[in-house]
Design a protein around this motif. Structure first.
Motif, PDB file in Angstrom:
ATOM      1  N   GLU A 126     -10.291  41.413  44.005  1.00 32.60           N
ATOM      2  CA  GLU A 126     -11.435  42.337  44.140  1.00 32.60           C
ATOM      3  C   GLU A 126     -12.724  41.717  43.875  1.00 32.60           C
ATOM      4  N   ASN A 127     -12.868  40.570  43.667  1.00 35.75           N
ATOM      5  CA  ASN A 127     -14.085  39.769  42.991  1.00 35.75           C
ATOM      6  C   ASN A 127     -15.383  39.967  43.708  1.00 35.75           C
ATOM      7  N   PHE A 128     -15.044  40.203  45.019  1.00 43.19           N
ATOM      8  CA  PHE A 128     -16.473  40.084  45.938  1.00 43.19           C
ATOM      9  C   PHE A 128     -17.064  41.595  46.001  1.00 43.19           C
ATOM     10  N   LEU A 129     -16.120  42.805  45.482  1.00 39.86           N
ATOM     11  CA  LEU A 129     -16.553  43.911  45.347  1.00 39.86           C
ATOM     12  C   LEU A 129     -17.097  44.359  44.130  1.00 39.86           C
ATOM     13  N   TRP A 130     -17.061  43.376  42.991  1.00 38.39           N
ATOM     14  CA  TRP A 130     -17.376  43.894  41.514  1.00 38.39           C
ATOM     15  C   TRP A 130     -18.299  42.475  41.017  1.00 38.39           C
ATOM     16  N   GLY A 131     -19.356  41.987  41.964  1.00 39.27           N
ATOM     17  CA  GLY A 131     -20.265  41.210  41.188  1.00 39.27           C
ATOM     18  C   GLY A 131     -19.881  39.994  40.970  1.00 39.27           C
ATOM     19  N   LYS A 132     -18.782  39.362  41.558  1.00 38.90           N
ATOM     20  CA  LYS A 132     -18.315  38.205  41.273  1.00 38.90           C
ATOM     21  C   LYS A 132     -17.941  37.189  42.581  1.00 38.90           C
ATOM     22  N   PRO A 133     -18.869  37.097  43.367  1.00 41.17           N
ATOM     23  CA  PRO A 133     -18.570  36.497  44.694  1.00 41.17           C
ATOM     24  C   PRO A 133     -18.123  35.183  44.759  1.00 41.17           C
ATOM     25  N   ASP A 134     -17.147  34.931  43.840  1.00 41.12           N
ATOM     26  CA  ASP A 134     -16.483  33.587  43.421  1.00 41.12           C
ATOM     27  C   ASP A 134     -15.420  32.992  44.522  1.00 41.12           C
ATOM     28  N   ILE A 135     -15.636  32.451  45.605  1.00 44.45           N
ATOM     29  CA  ILE A 135     -14.550  32.335  46.557  1.00 44.45           C
ATOM     30  C   ILE A 135     -13.680  31.288  46.099  1.00 44.45           C
ATOM     31  N   ASP A 136     -13.882  30.259  45.092  1.00 46.44           N
ATOM     32  CA  ASP A 136     -12.832  29.540  44.794  1.00 46.44           C
ATOM     33  C   ASP A 136     -11.818  30.421  43.604  1.00 46.44           C
ATOM     34  N   ASP A 137     -12.381  31.136  42.908  1.00 48.76           N
ATOM     35  CA  ASP A 137     -11.391  32.011  42.072  1.00 48.76           C
ATOM     36  C   ASP A 137     -10.668  32.905  42.978  1.00 48.76           C
ATOM     37  N   THR A 138     -11.343  33.383  44.025  1.00 49.35           N
ATOM     38  CA  THR A 138     -10.642  34.467  44.843  1.00 49.35           C
ATOM     39  C   THR A 138      -9.619  33.920  45.561  1.00 49.35           C
ATOM     40  N   ILE A 139      -9.708  32.547  46.190  1.00 46.07           N
ATOM     41  CA  ILE A 139      -8.707  31.610  46.754  1.00 46.07           C
ATOM     42  C   ILE A 139      -7.383  31.499  45.808  1.00 46.07           C
ATOM     43  N   LYS A 140      -7.976  30.987  44.489  1.00 50.10           N
ATOM     44  CA  LYS A 140      -6.881  30.836  43.624  1.00 50.10           C
ATOM     45  C   LYS A 140      -6.066  31.864  43.520  1.00 50.10           C
ATOM     46  N   ARG A 141      -6.607  33.220  43.218  1.00 47.61           N
ATOM     47  CA  ARG A 141      -5.750  34.317  42.975  1.00 47.61           C
ATOM     48  C   ARG A 141      -4.951  34.751  44.056  1.00 47.61           C
ATOM     49  N   LEU A 142      -5.433  34.747  45.669  1.00 44.26           N
ATOM     50  CA  LEU A 142      -4.779  34.849  46.598  1.00 44.26           C
ATOM     51  C   LEU A 142      -3.510  34.115  46.674  1.00 44.26           C
ATOM     52  N   GLN A 143      -3.581  32.831  46.458  1.00 41.74           N
ATOM     53  CA  GLN A 143      -2.682  31.779  46.419  1.00 41.74           C
ATOM     54  C   GLN A 143      -1.363  32.036  45.391  1.00 41.74           C
ATOM     55  N   ALA A 144      -1.977  32.535  44.534  1.00 43.90           N
ATOM     56  CA  ALA A 144      -0.904  32.844  43.254  1.00 43.90           C
ATOM     57  C   ALA A 144      -0.104  34.176  43.458  1.00 43.90           C
TER      58      ALA A 144
END
Length: 267
Positions: free
Chosen positions: A149-167
């Motif tokens: 949910e990063n991009f909906l809550w003020g954290k548009p961090d694509i690297d962390d988002t991809i890291k989470r999705l991969q995990a």
């Protein structure tokens, strides 16, 4: 009918999964020929005069039962963070969703706490792993979607988002979803970083063809249809109050069409 298997098979190609917010809109969208539906936490909350996140888990599950009873289509539920914060509650969420007749559901890594809106990485992964294990333990097929949910809550961090999705993929999620991606290139980057089907939230500047070409398998609308309906109501109200006219009625769905649709037996 194994709706979970039907729902899973839809992810072999790109499809749109709209989001009704009550029984009437469920029946209406079913009649148009969509292949699957999903609930919307925000849309349902708005229909009850509440903000998103204010509906209890028990109320949401009851709503899911109403929706699944109103259609013969597979339904996936937006269950926000689920029954609670723990990994155990994530698993319990899956069992409750299956019992409600759902073909799938999503669980977020959003905490509901405005001061700390995203679960720590390790805890988020533990929750997904527990939910995925619960889904695999069911007697019928069930499609579990894990949301970053990063991009909906003020954290548009694509690297962390991809890291989470991969995990989340490694932890066993069937579908991966990062709502709020703002452009096709970012969508393409996400799709190329994982091997499981990716769900994307529709935007006005996206097209089905562009999203399919980027690798998206599932497109949902979130509260988009609910927001549109409320927007049209606002437009009508302003016309009445400001112009003293009723031209909005020309665009309304005819009474007879709705009467005929809702007179049919439930699916």
């Amino acid at each position: 009918m194994n709706k979970g298997k039907i729902f899973r098979d839809l992810h072999a190609s790109t499809f749109v999964m709209p989001n009704p917010w009550d029984v009437g809109t469920t029946k209406l969208l079913t009649s148009f020929g969509f292949k699957a539906l999903a609930t919307t936490s925000a849309g349902f909350a708005f229909s009850r005069g509440l903000p998103d996140g204010a509906v209890t888990f028990e109320t949401m599950i009851h709503h899911c039962r109403d929706v699944t009873a109103a259609t013969n289509l597979p339904v996936s539920a937006d269950l926000e963070r689920g029954k609670g914060d723990s990994a155990t509650s994530a698993a319990e969420t899956i069992f409750a969703a299956e019992a409600a007749g759902l073909a799938g559901c999503s669980i977020e890594d959003h905490t509901g706490d405005p001061d700390k809106p995203i679960y720590d990485f390790s805890h988020a992964v533990e929750r997904v792993a527990a939910a995925a294990e619960a889904a695999r333990a069911l007697k019928r097929d069930f499609v579990f979607t894990a949301r970053a949910e990063n991009f909906l809550w003020g954290k548009p961090d694509i690297d962390d988002t991809i890291k989470r999705l991969q995990a989340f993929e490694k932890a066993g999620a069937d579908v991966l979803y990062a709502p709020g991606l703002g452009d096709i290139e970012t969508v393409r980057t996400v799709c190329s970083a994982v091997t499981r089907p990716v769900n994307v939230l529709a935007r006005p500047d996206f097209t089905i063809a562009d999203l399919a070409q980027a690798g998206v398998k599932r497109i949902s609308l979130g509260s988009g249809l609910t927001n549109f309906a409320f927007g049209m109501l606002e437009t009508a109200a302003r016309e009445i109050l400001q112009d003293g006219s009723f031209g909005f009625a020309r665009a309304a769905m005819p009474f007879g069409k709705l009467q005929a649709l809702f007179s049919k037996p439930d699916a």
